[in-house]
Design an enzyme around this catalytic site. Structure first.
Site, PDB file in Angstrom:
ATOM      1  N   CYS A  48       0.821  -1.221   0.000  1.00  0.00           N
ATOM      2  CA  CYS A  48       0.000   0.000   0.000  1.00  0.00           C
ATOM      3  C   CYS A  48       0.849   1.262   0.000  1.00  0.00           C
ATOM      4  CB  CYS A  48      -0.935  -0.004   1.204  1.00  0.00           C
ATOM      5  SG  CYS A  48      -1.974   1.471   1.269  1.00  0.00           S
ATOM      6  N   CYS A  53      -1.333   1.716  -3.076  1.00  0.00           N
ATOM      7  CA  CYS A  53      -2.354   2.755  -2.859  1.00  0.00           C
ATOM      8  C   CYS A  53      -1.796   4.172  -2.822  1.00  0.00           C
ATOM      9  CB  CYS A  53      -3.095   2.504  -1.551  1.00  0.00           C
ATOM     10  SG  CYS A  53      -3.478   0.781  -1.204  1.00  0.00           S
ATOM     11  N   LYS A  56       0.073   5.358  -6.065  1.00  0.00           N
ATOM     12  CA  LYS A  56      -0.932   5.350  -7.130  1.00  0.00           C
ATOM     13  C   LYS A  56      -1.869   6.546  -6.985  1.00  0.00           C
ATOM     14  CE  LYS A  56      -4.635   3.174  -6.443  1.00  0.00           C
ATOM     15  NZ  LYS A  56      -5.546   2.071  -6.071  1.00  0.00           N
ATOM     16  N   TYR A 104       6.549   4.503   9.552  1.00  0.00           N
ATOM     17  CA  TYR A 104       6.276   3.113   9.937  1.00  0.00           C
ATOM     18  C   TYR A 104       7.374   2.574  10.848  1.00  0.00           C
ATOM     19  CZ  TYR A 104       2.079   2.022   7.270  1.00  0.00           C
ATOM     20  OH  TYR A 104       0.785   1.963   6.828  1.00  0.00           O
ATOM     21  N   ALA A 120      12.329 -13.772   6.441  1.00  0.00           N
ATOM     22  CA  ALA A 120      12.070 -14.765   7.485  1.00  0.00           C
ATOM     23  C   ALA A 120      11.337 -15.961   6.901  1.00  0.00           C
ATOM     24  CB  ALA A 120      11.234 -14.145   8.606  1.00  0.00           C
ATOM     25  N   TYR A 183      -9.134  -3.771 -11.836  1.00  0.00           N
ATOM     26  CA  TYR A 183      -9.062  -2.391 -11.351  1.00  0.00           C
ATOM     27  C   TYR A 183      -7.660  -1.808 -11.488  1.00  0.00           C
ATOM     28  CZ  TYR A 183      -6.975  -3.748  -6.841  1.00  0.00           C
ATOM     29  OH  TYR A 183      -6.128  -4.200  -5.867  1.00  0.00           O
ATOM     30  N   ILE A 184      -6.619  -2.622 -11.330  1.00  0.00           N
ATOM     31  CA  ILE A 184      -5.259  -2.085 -11.460  1.00  0.00           C
ATOM     32  C   ILE A 184      -5.011  -1.648 -12.895  1.00  0.00           C
ATOM     33  CG2 ILE A 184      -2.800  -2.680 -11.335  1.00  0.00           C
ATOM     34  CD1 ILE A 184      -3.479  -4.508  -8.974  1.00  0.00           C
ATOM     35  N   GLU A 187      -7.141   1.571 -13.552  1.00  0.00           N
ATOM     36  CA  GLU A 187      -6.613   2.749 -12.862  1.00  0.00           C
ATOM     37  C   GLU A 187      -5.385   3.292 -13.560  1.00  0.00           C
ATOM     38  OE1 GLU A 187      -8.100   1.977  -8.266  1.00  0.00           O
ATOM     39  OE2 GLU A 187      -6.123   1.231  -8.884  1.00  0.00           O
ATOM     40  N   ARG A 204      -9.296  -9.944 -21.823  1.00  0.00           N
ATOM     41  CA  ARG A 204      -9.886 -11.154 -22.388  1.00  0.00           C
ATOM     42  C   ARG A 204     -11.410 -11.156 -22.353  1.00  0.00           C
ATOM     43  NH1 ARG A 204      -5.987 -15.915 -19.880  1.00  0.00           N
ATOM     44  NH2 ARG A 204      -4.151 -15.472 -21.180  1.00  0.00           N
ATOM     45  N   GLY A 267      -2.979 -10.056 -12.688  1.00  0.00           N
ATOM     46  CA  GLY A 267      -3.224 -10.786 -11.449  1.00  0.00           C
ATOM     47  C   GLY A 267      -2.099 -10.655 -10.444  1.00  0.00           C
ATOM     48  N   ASP A 308      -3.148  -9.864   2.335  1.00  0.00           N
ATOM     49  CA  ASP A 308      -3.206 -10.426   0.989  1.00  0.00           C
ATOM     50  C   ASP A 308      -2.659 -11.846   0.902  1.00  0.00           C
ATOM     51  OD1 ASP A 308      -4.119  -7.911   0.464  1.00  0.00           O
ATOM     52  OD2 ASP A 308      -2.644  -7.427  -1.091  1.00  0.00           O
ATOM     53  N   ALA A 346     -13.286   1.491  -3.538  1.00  0.00           N
ATOM     54  CA  ALA A 346     -13.295   2.448  -4.647  1.00  0.00           C
ATOM     55  C   ALA A 346     -12.295   2.023  -5.698  1.00  0.00           C
ATOM     56  CB  ALA A 346     -12.962   3.852  -4.149  1.00  0.00           C
ATOM     57  N   HIS A 440     -27.861  20.380  -1.263  1.00  0.00           N
ATOM     58  CA  HIS A 440     -27.981  20.902  -2.625  1.00  0.00           C
ATOM     59  C   HIS A 440     -27.116  22.158  -2.804  1.00  0.00           C
ATOM     60  CE1 HIS A 440     -29.987  21.700  -6.442  1.00  0.00           C
ATOM     61  NE2 HIS A 440     -30.107  22.978  -6.060  1.00  0.00           N
ATOM     62  N   GLU A 445     -26.608  14.221  -3.688  1.00  0.00           N
ATOM     63  CA  GLU A 445     -27.986  14.384  -3.237  1.00  0.00           C
ATOM     64  C   GLU A 445     -28.929  13.435  -3.973  1.00  0.00           C
ATOM     65  OE1 GLU A 445     -30.243  17.996  -4.613  1.00  0.00           O
ATOM     66  OE2 GLU A 445     -28.261  18.559  -5.377  1.00  0.00           O
TER      67      GLU A 445
END
Length: 457
Positions: A48, A53, A56, A104, A120, A183-184, A187, A204, A267, A308, A346, A440, A445
């Site tokens: 990510c 994510c 991207k 991180y 590991a 989606y990849i 996008e 395909r 994939g 994943d 999304a 509005h 809406e």
């Protein structure tokens, strides 16, 4: 939780420094006082933050400015389209990823987690072997090693790139063939087209975004074509080779063309290879996914897996929730099954698609339904004389009036579906949507003003 003075080096050893693994490690250590070690062979932040994510979405932002310049002129601004400088953007993007990786690392340090920059593998049910030669024992082992993109079994496939490579391009190609319709693929087709690349797609199936609502994905495809992306259904690559001027490809349709770059978006595969899992008796799916129960526990009681690598719902927030559920179960004494129901998501195409719950096709196969939908030109781009269209759709149970699914195709659909997802998760009915006063003028809406179903079954 386990005894602070056990015979193991750690109460928990985590394999993988992505979002799920880091969250589980730091909460187990910081909130429950567990002794935790974590090994990461690449960069902290995982797919990510480093390869997915975050970079991207930064590229999505960058790619929208070409349309914004044209819109600005229609709104009276005296602006000119400037050339896009990939080097300026890419350098800043990579600096931001370096900063996030540091965040991180600091989160782990602040929680008292021991970090090992190493690969590991599992020696036995309580022992991991590091690529440095060290061995560490733990009462519990959590595998959060993620997944990776794969190339198809095709001669010269190494000539193509995968999604991980996009962020390391030295320069933008003039033309790119994207193979895949998920989606990849979609996008990156929109991103690269927005940055000025001539994009062609081969996929395909008969339509892109398989598994999403048919009407929604149809509109996304229509808008992508309208933008100038060349989309070819029922197509894939039979042959490819390096030639003067780029990469020559021959499609299953017979078409031959040379592209600067070829991107395989065909994939992903769980990162479970050569970890010693099979020898340990950990049961695996055919694609390498680790089989786990509702508590993320494998068939070997001390070994758990999240994210994943389990190939359940491959989304970063899901991996984080799985990590939290694991910590509560193992260290908090609160058995917490993972909830994979009604997860909003999304697709950051242009326009975006947001979705939560059942597609119309899924719901129709389950029970009688009503479908409320509308499609229109949004005010902002209509004023700029663009032909863009958006769609709002609710799938409703006839029996109890519950909103079974919500699907949005529109700019900022990801922001909208996050909020709509709360209502759908709570089991809101169509009448409760109707009772909500509209804001509005907004696109969203329409979600609370649709009174008459367009289809029933």
């Amino acid at each position: 939780m386990s005894d602070a003075k056990s015979d193991f080096d750690y109460d928990l050893f985590v394999i993988g420094g992505g979002s799920g693994g880091v969250r589980a490690a730091r909460v187990a250590a910081g909130e429950y006082g567990a002794r935790v070690g974590l090994a990461e062979e690449d960069r902290y932040g995982g797919t990510c933050v480093i390869r997915g994510c975050v970079p991207k979405k930064l590229m999505v932002f960058a790619s929208t400015y070409r349309d914004a310049f044209g819109d600005a002129r229609e709104y009276g601004w005296d602006v000119n389209d400037g050339p896009f400088d990939w080097h300026i953007f890419a350098d800043k993007m990579r600096s931001e990823l370096d900063r996030l990786e540091g965040v991180y690392r600091n989160l782990l340090d602040g929680s008292g987690v021991d970090k090992f920059d190493a690969r590991a593998t599992l020696k036995d049910a309580h022992t991991v072997t590091l690529s440095t030669g060290e061995e560490k024992t733990a009462k519990h082992i959590l595998i959060a090693s993620g997944g990776r993109p794969v190339r198809p079994d095709l001669k010269n496939a190494e000539l193509g790139i995968v999604s991980d490579d996009i962020f390391h391009l030295e320069s933008l190609p003039r033309s790119m063939l994207i193979i895949g319709g998920g989606y990849i693929a979609c996008e990156f087709a929109c991103i690269l087209h927005g940055l000025g690349v001539d994009v062609t797609m081969y996929y395909r199936g008969g339509q892109i975004l398989n598994g999403f609502d048919d009407e929604a994905r149809g509109l996304v495809a229509e808008q992508m074509r309208a933008r100038g992306i060349a989309m070819h259904s029922g197509a894939s690559v039979l042959e490819m080779e390096e030639r003067e001027g780029g990469i020559w490809t021959k499609a299953t349709t017979g078409a031959e063309k040379i592209f600067d770059k070829v991107l395989f978006a065909t994939g992903r595969k769980p990162n479970s290879d050569n970890m010693g899992l099979e020898a340990l008796g950990v049961e695996m799916e055919r694609n390498g996914a680790i089989k786990v129960n509702e508590y993320s526990q494998s068939g070997v009681p001390s070994v758990y897996a999240i994210g994943d690598v389990t190939d359940r719902v491959n989304l970063t927030p899901v991996a984080i929730r799985e990590g939290m559920a694991f910590v509560k179960t193992v260290f908090g004494g609160e058995p917490t099954p993972v909830d994979h129901e009604l997860i909003a998501s999304a697709v950051f195409t242009q326009p975006e698609m947001g979705t939560v719950g059942m597609t119309e096709e899924e719901a129709e196969a389950q029970e009688p339904i009503e479908v409320y939908a509308t499609s229109f030109r949004p005010m902002q781009t209509a004023f700029a004389d663009r032909s863009d269209r958006v769609m709002m759709k609710l799938v409703v149970s006839k029996a109890n009036r519950t909103v079974l699914g919500c699907h949005i195709v529109a700019p900022q659909a990801g922001e909208m579906i996050q909020l709509a997802g709360i209502a759908v998760k709570m089991g809101a009915t169509k009448e409760q949507f109707d009772q909500t006063c509209a804001v509005h003028p907004t696109m969203s809406e329409e979600l609370v003003t649709m009174r008459t179903p367009v289809r029933t079954s």
